[in-house]
Design an enzyme around this catalytic site. Structure first.
Site, short mmCIF file in Angstrom:
data_model
loop_
_atom_site.label_atom_id
_atom_site.label_comp_id
_atom_site.label_asym_id
_atom_site.label_seq_id
_atom_site.Cartn_x
_atom_site.Cartn_y
_atom_site.Cartn_z
CD GLU A 153 -14.72 0.42 -1.67
OE1 GLU A 153 -14.46 -0.61 -1.02
OE2 GLU A 153 -15.38 0.40 -2.72
CG HIS B 130 6.29 15.74 -19.08
ND1 HIS B 130 7.21 16.59 -19.66
CD2 HIS B 130 7.03 14.84 -18.37
CE1 HIS B 130 8.44 16.21 -19.33
NE2 HIS B 130 8.35 15.14 -18.55
CE LYS C 29 -22.97 -1.49 -5.75
NZ LYS C 29 -22.64 -2.51 -4.77
#
Ligand code: PA5
Length: 435
Positions: free
Chosen positions: A288, A309, A423
């Site tokens: 951010e 792995h 949003k």
């Protein structure tokens, strides 16, 4: 004193010491901006002096609330997302047993809400809450974030139904803005004990405010030691002006040097699963802060040897996009030897007499050598052990390095305009008035 060291030897083939040293004037200019508060985002620099300026009356009140709630709670539900959640979880997961949920302890066990909208998650959470005594810490700086608001409504309704409205209001603590926001208004109306997230401390820099301190203390950990670690790291971060004496400056310099050499991804690697949330917190902090204006190393994380792995192949031979930052811890808290076996059918008797830490360290060193050979520069951040004090140091170290690094990158490290985009779409899709 700071016991964090940053080793850049394994990056030398990609950005040698001279290249890194040449960045010192730029590093110091960025540090100066942080300390003088004369650059972009300077209204969000409250975290720089936070460990020194912590309000002792607030701390005493917080400890009282923790003790009151702990006596009547088997669980604490921490409702929050992003910066209002990851810091507490990072510290708690680093300190508690991996199997803490299975052994009843002397402190409440922390469960989380508000960081997801998964219906099944809440259905399972409510089922657990039916049979446990619990309290709630609801945390939102803005007080208006949808995910924690929805979660809080669900948990609050459950709590009120279980204990009645009066007792429920004695079991909720709100951590939010001093003056505004829906959570602030609910807390005032319902009379919840409230703690303030300072205006000048952004969510991802707020772990040393009540946002992190209250849940960490509820889990039974020593927040004074956490703050002391941060205070001591701060002394080094603000007073030392060479790369060798100031690990935060070294880390900011090397990651910018490697970014300028074309690396696009930084992978935080740890050989301890209890540090996975440290990596999650770090991802938010750096992602951010730096991921804007089309720039910035993308933070990613691997837990080894597990992820060797699965993702190991890509790191070894895929696109040469990445640098790695290994967070290495020298001393384990306990020892588990490898037992001998007469038959040696599994062929691992050659490990007898070695501790798991020796084996894990060899796996880590082997990984570093392989990745460097494969074209991945490696930075190592070393600490002696993990406890509240070293976590406090690491928190301040990473925050300070982030501020310096962001200014070197030429961005405002303290805003997050891009977080709003999803949003707006979500609100439109949900039919929120005005969208
Ligand atoms: O860094 C940020 O500002 C965000 O990721 C926030 O931490 C997150 O959105 C939670 O915000 P709030 O505390 O306002 O609910």
């Amino acid at each position: 004193m700071v016991k964090i060291s940053v080793n850049i030897e394994n990056s030398a083939a990609f950005a040698d010491r001279k290249i890194v040293d040449n960045l010192l004037p730029e590093v110091l200019a960025a540090k100066d901006h942080l300390l003088k508060g004369d650059a972009a985002g300077n209204d969000f620099l409250g975290w720089v002096n936070l460990p020194e300026e912590i309000d002792t009356e607030m701390l005493a009140r917080l400890k009282n609330d923790v003790s009151r709630l702990s006596k009547k709670s088997q669980l604490l539900v921490v409702v929050g997302i992003g910066g209002s959640y990851l810091g507490a979880r990072m510290v708690i997961e680093a300190l508690q047993s991996e199997f803490a949920s299975m052994e009843p302890g002397t402190h409440p066990y922390i469960v989380y809400a508000g960081h997801t909208l998964s219906e099944d998650y809440y259905s399972q959470l409510l089922h657990i809450l039916d049979n446990k005594d619990y309290s709630v810490a609801v945390i939102s700086k803005s007080g208006t974030t949808t995910e924690p608001a929805v979660a809080f409504r669900i948990v609050k309704a459950h709590l009120e139904q279980k204990y009645g409205k009066d007792e429920a209001s004695q079991r909720i603590v709100a951590i939010t803005d001093a003056r505004r926001g829906a959570l602030h208004d609910i807390a005032v109306q319902e009379g919840y004990p409230m703690y303030v997230i300072p205006d000048n401390v952004g969510g991802r820099f707020s772990v040393l405010t009540p946002v992190g301190l209250l849940p960490i203390a509820m889990a039974g950990y020593d927040i004074d030691r956490l703050l002391q670690g941060a205070r001591d790291a701060r002394q080094t971060c603000i007073n030392e002006n060479t790369l060798d004496a100031n690990p935060a400056l070294m880390y900011a310099a090397i990651r910018n040097a490697l970014y300028r050499k074309g690396k696009k991804v930084e992978i935080m690697v740890s050989a301890r699963p209890d540090l996975r949330y440290l990596a999650e917190w770090w991802k938010q902090l750096y992602g951010e802060s730096e991921g804007k204006d089309g720039k910035g190393l993308m933070p990613h994380s691997l837990s080894i040897t597990t992820d060797l792995h699965s993702m190991g192949q890509y790191v070894q031979e895929g696109e040469r996009l990445m640098m790695e930052t290994f967070l290495r811890v020298k001393s384990p808290a306990a020892s588990v030897p490898v037992p001998s076996d007469e038959q040696n059918l599994d062929g691992i008797n050659y490990l007898v007499g070695k501790s798991l830490t020796e084996i894990n360290d060899c796996a880590t060193q082997g990984t570093i050598e392989a990745h460097v050979d494969g074209g991945v520069p490696v930075v190592c951040i070393d600490v002696d052990h993990i406890d509240e004090y070293t976590l406090g140091q690491l928190i301040y170290f990473f925050e300070f390095a982030c501020g310096v690094s962001g200014y070197m990158l030429g961005v405002n490290p303290f805003n997050q305009p891009g977080v709003e985009a999803y949003k707006r779409n979500m609100f439109r899709l949900l039919g929120k008035p005005g969208f």
